[in-house]
Design a protein around this motif. Structure first.
Motif, PDB file in Angstrom:
ATOM      1  N   VAL A 102       0.836  -1.197   0.000  1.00 16.88           N
ATOM      2  CA  VAL A 102       0.000   0.000   0.000  1.00 16.88           C
ATOM      3  C   VAL A 102       0.873   1.250   0.000  1.00 16.88           C
ATOM      4  O   VAL A 102       0.660   2.186  -0.789  1.00 16.88           O
ATOM      5  CB  VAL A 102      -0.938   0.016   1.222  1.00 16.88           C
ATOM      6  N   LEU A 103       1.875   1.248   0.855  1.00 14.24           N
ATOM      7  CA  LEU A 103       2.749   2.418   0.953  1.00 14.24           C
ATOM      8  C   LEU A 103       3.592   2.604  -0.302  1.00 14.24           C
ATOM      9  O   LEU A 103       3.916   3.734  -0.683  1.00 14.24           O
ATOM     10  CB  LEU A 103       3.644   2.295   2.189  1.00 14.24           C
ATOM     11  N   THR A 111      -7.013   2.614  -8.578  1.00  9.42           N
ATOM     12  CA  THR A 111      -6.818   1.498  -9.520  1.00  9.42           C
ATOM     13  C   THR A 111      -5.583   0.683  -9.148  1.00  9.42           C
ATOM     14  O   THR A 111      -5.617  -0.557  -9.130  1.00  9.42           O
ATOM     15  CB  THR A 111      -6.685   2.034 -10.959  1.00  9.42           C
ATOM     16  N   GLU A 112      -4.491   1.371  -8.847  1.00  4.16           N
ATOM     17  CA  GLU A 112      -3.247   0.676  -8.516  1.00  4.16           C
ATOM     18  C   GLU A 112      -3.352  -0.092  -7.199  1.00  4.16           C
ATOM     19  O   GLU A 112      -2.800  -1.190  -7.063  1.00  4.16           O
ATOM     20  CB  GLU A 112      -2.092   1.672  -8.471  1.00  4.16           C
ATOM     21  N   LEU A 113      -4.071   0.468  -6.241  1.00  3.55           N
ATOM     22  CA  LEU A 113      -4.247  -0.232  -4.967  1.00  3.55           C
ATOM     23  C   LEU A 113      -5.075  -1.502  -5.158  1.00  3.55           C
ATOM     24  O   LEU A 113      -4.781  -2.550  -4.555  1.00  3.55           O
ATOM     25  CB  LEU A 113      -4.921   0.683  -3.944  1.00  3.55           C
ATOM     26  N   ALA A 168      -8.236  -4.532   8.581  1.00  4.59           N
ATOM     27  CA  ALA A 168      -8.447  -3.203   8.000  1.00  4.59           C
ATOM     28  C   ALA A 168      -7.216  -2.333   8.213  1.00  4.59           C
ATOM     29  O   ALA A 168      -6.478  -2.485   9.185  1.00  4.59           O
ATOM     30  CB  ALA A 168      -9.673  -2.538   8.605  1.00  4.59           C
ATOM     31  N   MET A 169      -7.060  -1.424   7.277  1.00  5.85           N
ATOM     32  CA  MET A 169      -5.940  -0.486   7.329  1.00  5.85           C
ATOM     33  C   MET A 169      -6.454   0.891   6.906  1.00  5.85           C
ATOM     34  O   MET A 169      -7.204   1.007   5.935  1.00  5.85           O
ATOM     35  CB  MET A 169      -4.833  -0.958   6.379  1.00  5.85           C
ATOM     36  N   THR A 170      -6.073   1.896   7.648  1.00  2.00           N
ATOM     37  CA  THR A 170      -6.498   3.255   7.342  1.00  2.00           C
ATOM     38  C   THR A 170      -5.277   4.126   7.131  1.00  2.00           C
ATOM     39  O   THR A 170      -4.353   4.113   7.947  1.00  2.00           O
ATOM     40  CB  THR A 170      -7.346   3.830   8.493  1.00  2.00           C
ATOM     41  N   VAL A 171      -5.280   4.888   6.049  1.00  5.13           N
ATOM     42  CA  VAL A 171      -4.181   5.804   5.756  1.00  5.13           C
ATOM     43  C   VAL A 171      -4.735   7.220   5.723  1.00  5.13           C
ATOM     44  O   VAL A 171      -5.701   7.495   4.995  1.00  5.13           O
ATOM     45  CB  VAL A 171      -3.509   5.468   4.408  1.00  5.13           C
TER      46      VAL A 171
END
Length: 443
Positions: free
Chosen positions: A318-319, A357-359, A338-341
């Motif tokens: 993700v990063l 799209t890339e994620l 779950a992950m929150t940015v």
């Protein structure tokens, strides 16, 4: 005892303000080194000298006539000289040189720095102090960062032996030999550099407010002042929008263990705020928290995927996607699925759909969404980790005010708690936390 004193633009905006600053300096013989800013606004719709210089040089850079604009800048200084009963011709040669260098296109940094340079010359003459050009004692490296070792050594050598001196703020010498400026507010940094190099006992930063307040007075009515704050607490609050002192000004004095005293030029009897390396129980805030600050215009990327915790490299992927778009993140709370940015909304401009799209391709989430209109509030204080139930009280106050919490993040130091709320609830969130920890404790 040795003190370095820095005065901001509002403290030196006209002759009357400079007389106040001079009285403060002369009141204590320990105030030996003075760092002035350029004259600031004299009234609400006035223009700062630095901005006048930028506008003037922009004309010179385009090859257009700029004599009228340069004369207007000179008039500002002549007005000050007249108000101080000093010869109005004092800076004539300096303005001739500035005009010549503008025609030679010496650069916008040179142009912007002349406000501090001229004010430094004027104030040194008024006080009877030596004048030391910052371009001769402050040096930048090729990458634009401060050459700390050379600067400290040169500054120390130059000022040693001078009982009293004025060093203008905001600028130094670039690796190419031309004048280079710090970012806006850089006079704070200059003062810190002088204090660190000379191993001062105290760095006094004089401005138009009596130190830091627990909360933004535009949100909370008449918030109480902060008597003492640590460098670490200040860093957290400054990062979240509390802007009394330039962030970079902390580091040169922090490493030397020199305290900073934020004082009010218009109320010199007020003690202001002391910024110290460490805070003992007697000096710390009388409240559980030290301060509340926050900012708007953030977005949340919510990513959910069952058994995310068992996928090696999920967070890294993700990063990586965000890094490929040169996006920095603020916080990244997560759970097993779950992950929150959290990031500044402006960073998503023109990239939003491509990032989504890339994620999806990279981590194949079950759900993926972006939520805008988020504000972050930081509740900061060393007293928090010594007190039980602080987080519970914060969220009880928010719940009572019907503020919906979108995100929670707390570091391992327990120095601060970051809470994400909608922008519509931001001001109410600040007020209810202030009421819980400060107003109720004062009643």
């Amino acid at each position: 005892m040795m003190k370095v004193v820095k005065f901001g633009g509002s403290s030196l905006a006209d002759a009357g303000q400079i007389q106040k600053a001079a009285a403060i300096i002369k009141a204590e013989a320990d105030r030996r080194y003075v760092v002035p800013s350029a004259p600031g606004k004299r009234f609400k719709d006035d223009i700062k000298v630095t901005d006048m210089l930028y506008q003037c040089y922009a004309l010179a850079e385009k090859g257009e006539a700029f004599a009228t604009q340069l004369a207007a800048i000179k008039d500002r200084y002549v007005s000050i000289l007249n108000g101080l009963s000093m010869p109005e011709t004092l800076l004539d040669e300096e303005f001739v040189t500035i005009g010549e260098n503008f025609r030679k296109r010496f650069g916008s940094d040179y142009a912007a720095s002349r406000g501090e340079y001229l004010n430094g010359k004027l104030i040194a003459a008024y006080l009877g102090f030596a004048f030391v050009d910052a371009a001769e004692v402050i040096f930048f490296q090729e990458d634009g960062t401060l050459n700390r070792e050379k600067t400290a050594q040169t500054m120390r050598e130059r000022l040693t032996g001078l009982d009293y001196a004025v060093v203008p703020g905001f600028y130094g010498c670039g690796a190419d030999g031309y004048v280079k400026t710090f970012s806006r507010g850089g006079s704070d940094v200059t003062g810190s550099i002088v204090a660190g190099a000379m191993k001062a006992d105290l760095y006094e930063n004089w401005t138009d407010v009596s130190g830091f307040l627990v909360a933004d007075p535009r949100i909370v009515e008449n918030p109480v002042g902060i008597r003492t704050i640590t460098y670490t607490e200040l860093r957290e609050l400054s990062y979240m929008g509390a802007s009394v002192l330039h962030e970079e000004a902390i580091f040169p004095v922090r490493s030397a263990g020199i305290p900073i005293n934020i004082r009010n030029t218009n109320d010199p009897s007020a003690p202001g705020t002391m910024i110290v390396p460490e805070c003992n129980a007697d000096d710390c805030s009388t409240y559980t928290i030290t301060g509340i600050a926050g900012k708007k215009h953030f977005s949340i990327i919510n990513i959910h995927k069952d058994k995310m915790n068992s996928e090696v490299g999920f967070c890294r992927d993700v990063l990586d996607v965000l890094a490929s778009h040169n996006i920095s993140i603020e916080h990244m709370p997560s759970s097993i699925d779950a992950m929150t940015v959290i990031l500044e909304t402006a960073q998503l401009e023109g990239k939003r759909e491509q990032i989504m799209t890339e994620l999806r391709k990279r981590v194949n989430p079950d759900t993926l969404e972006i939520e805008d209109g988020i504000a972050l509030m930081a509740v900061v204080g060393h007293g928090m980790y010594r007190t039980r139930g602080v987080a519970a009280r914060i969220f009880a106050a928010l719940a009572h005010a019907r503020v919906n919490v979108k995100m929670i993040d707390q570091g391992s130091s327990e120095l601060n708690i970051i809470v994400g709320v909608t922008e519509e609830d931001f001001e109410q969130a600040i007020r209810c936390v202030y009421d819980m920890f400060v107003k109720s404790a004062s009643e």
